[in-house]
Design an enzyme around this catalytic site. Sequence first.
Site, PDB file in Angstrom:
ATOM      1  N   HIS A   1       0.945  -1.355  -0.041  1.00  0.00           N
ATOM      2  CA  HIS A   1      -0.082  -0.075  -0.048  1.00  0.00           C
ATOM      3  C   HIS A   1       0.874   1.096   0.035  1.00  0.00           C
ATOM      4  O   HIS A   1       1.599   1.488   0.760  1.00  0.00           O
ATOM      5  CB  HIS A   1      -0.849  -0.032   1.225  1.00  0.00           C
TER       6      HIS A   1
ATOM      7  N   HIS B   1       0.071   2.808  11.582  1.00  0.00           N
ATOM      8  CA  HIS B   1       1.419   3.560  11.778  1.00  0.00           C
ATOM      9  C   HIS B   1       1.270   4.742  12.708  1.00  0.00           C
ATOM     10  O   HIS B   1       0.196   4.820  13.139  1.00  0.00           O
ATOM     11  CB  HIS B   1       1.340   4.158  10.296  1.00  0.00           C
TER      12      HIS B   1
ATOM     13  N   GLU C   1      -2.689  14.340  11.388  1.00  0.00           N
ATOM     14  CA  GLU C   1      -3.610  14.154  10.513  1.00  0.00           C
ATOM     15  C   GLU C   1      -5.200  14.529  11.006  1.00  0.00           C
ATOM     16  O   GLU C   1      -5.704  13.568  12.034  1.00  0.00           O
ATOM     17  CB  GLU C   1      -3.706  12.576  10.152  1.00  0.00           C
TER      18      GLU C   1
ATOM     19  N   HIS D   1      -5.744  12.402  14.548  1.00  0.00           N
ATOM     20  CA  HIS D   1      -4.334  11.458  14.842  1.00  0.00           C
ATOM     21  C   HIS D   1      -3.358  12.329  14.594  1.00  0.00           C
ATOM     22  O   HIS D   1      -2.848  12.637  13.671  1.00  0.00           O
ATOM     23  CB  HIS D   1      -4.368  10.322  13.804  1.00  0.00           C
TER      24      HIS D   1
ATOM     25  N   HIS E   1      -2.410   4.629  14.763  1.00  0.00           N
ATOM     26  CA  HIS E   1      -3.881   4.571  14.312  1.00  0.00           C
ATOM     27  C   HIS E   1      -3.627   3.824  13.248  1.00  0.00           C
ATOM     28  O   HIS E   1      -2.925   3.404  12.678  1.00  0.00           O
ATOM     29  CB  HIS E   1      -4.447   5.944  14.265  1.00  0.00           C
TER      30      HIS E   1
END
Length: 429
Positions: free
Chosen positions: A287, A330, A336, A360, A366
């Site tokens: 990803h 991560h 964020e 976050h 998270h």
Amino acid sequence: MSADPGYQGGFGNQFATEAVPGALPQGRNSPQRPPHGLYAELLSGTAFTAPRHQNLRTWLYRRRPSVAVGGYQAYAQPLWKTGAADGVATPPDPLRWQPIPVPDEPLDFVDGMRTIVVNGDAEAQTGVAAHLALVNRSMTRRAFVNADAEMLLVPQQGALTVTTECGVLRAAPGEVLLLPRGMVFKVAVDGASRIYVCENYGAPFRLPELGPIGSNGLANARDFRAPVAAFEADDGAHEIVRKFGGALWAARQDHTPFDVVAWHGNLVPYVYDTRTFMTIGSISFDHPDPSIFTVLTSPSDTPGVANCDFVIFPPRWMVAEDTFRPPWYHRNVMSEFMGLVHGQYDAKPEGFRPGGMSLHDCMVPHGPDAEAFDKATHAALAPHKLDATLAFMFESRWRFRPTAYALSCGALDTDYAGCWAGLQDRFRP
């Protein structure tokens, strides 16, 4: 307006447009006597000596200059906050909010602004704030101008008609609207509306560099729509609300501020339709970093570290082999703030609802909830279209601080951490 709103495309392009033939001076910016008795006025979005490729300014040719306004008095709007100093110290927990309903009391774009998180310092021109505008009334004889920041509007519920000095723009959910610092505007709605707002105190948003992606991909400059010149024929009195130094101020003037008959330059408002975003992803495995979904970036003084990135997660194909396809777990040096315009977010299929928000912060762990993890680890990895969804993120190098309103508004999900409670120890040596 005396002209129907039309559109020209191209983020950062130089534009020239007139609502009345001959209104735009030719060959000079400030002639001794501008055509049709107009006044020439310069709106500068950068320092005069900024490098040419970064210089932002627009020449406006208007019926009265903007200096023709009465004295300002303090305007009370206690729920609109500015900078980290207006935030509340909170523990390093992930935070999530359920959608906040639009109240029944009459609220326009100014009065309906509710600050959720803040960082930085508007006086130092660093950082951003993330707001939620809860609006059920149009601005008619009232206009707003933000001297502290440019504003990025992300409609979530209800379409917007935004009248600016440069003309008229319309934006519906799925589109975003960028308003430069210092530009006068007013917002009309056609019902109860919820709008995510990024107030950017730092460097103006621009398209990100593409690096090894090459010349094509992500947001294309041609897909940003700028207005053509249009002016209000009705010259009635207006209230002007100005945000200045973190406070709001109001003044009266006996004429409309939307009296620009012609203009040229590159400091202009834009609408962008996120459906035109060219997504890029893995066609082998793993990803990729979410930076591949950056629409606009506000750079900081550290190369590669943004004051703010505006990132979207639109519909896209998932084809990676032997890959955990949702975002991985991560911790990030960047902070964020997320919102969901419509549909489901693949990392939180049920708990994150359209109109909701999450935070976050720097180095706060998270990732997918237990349901998303279980589904992703057992899914057959055939090509799959993630459709009918649009999430976004305001990502900043500065830590966000929630406001007192955000923590006490009743929408804070006090059981957010519970979505990871089902993640068990799966170690089997």
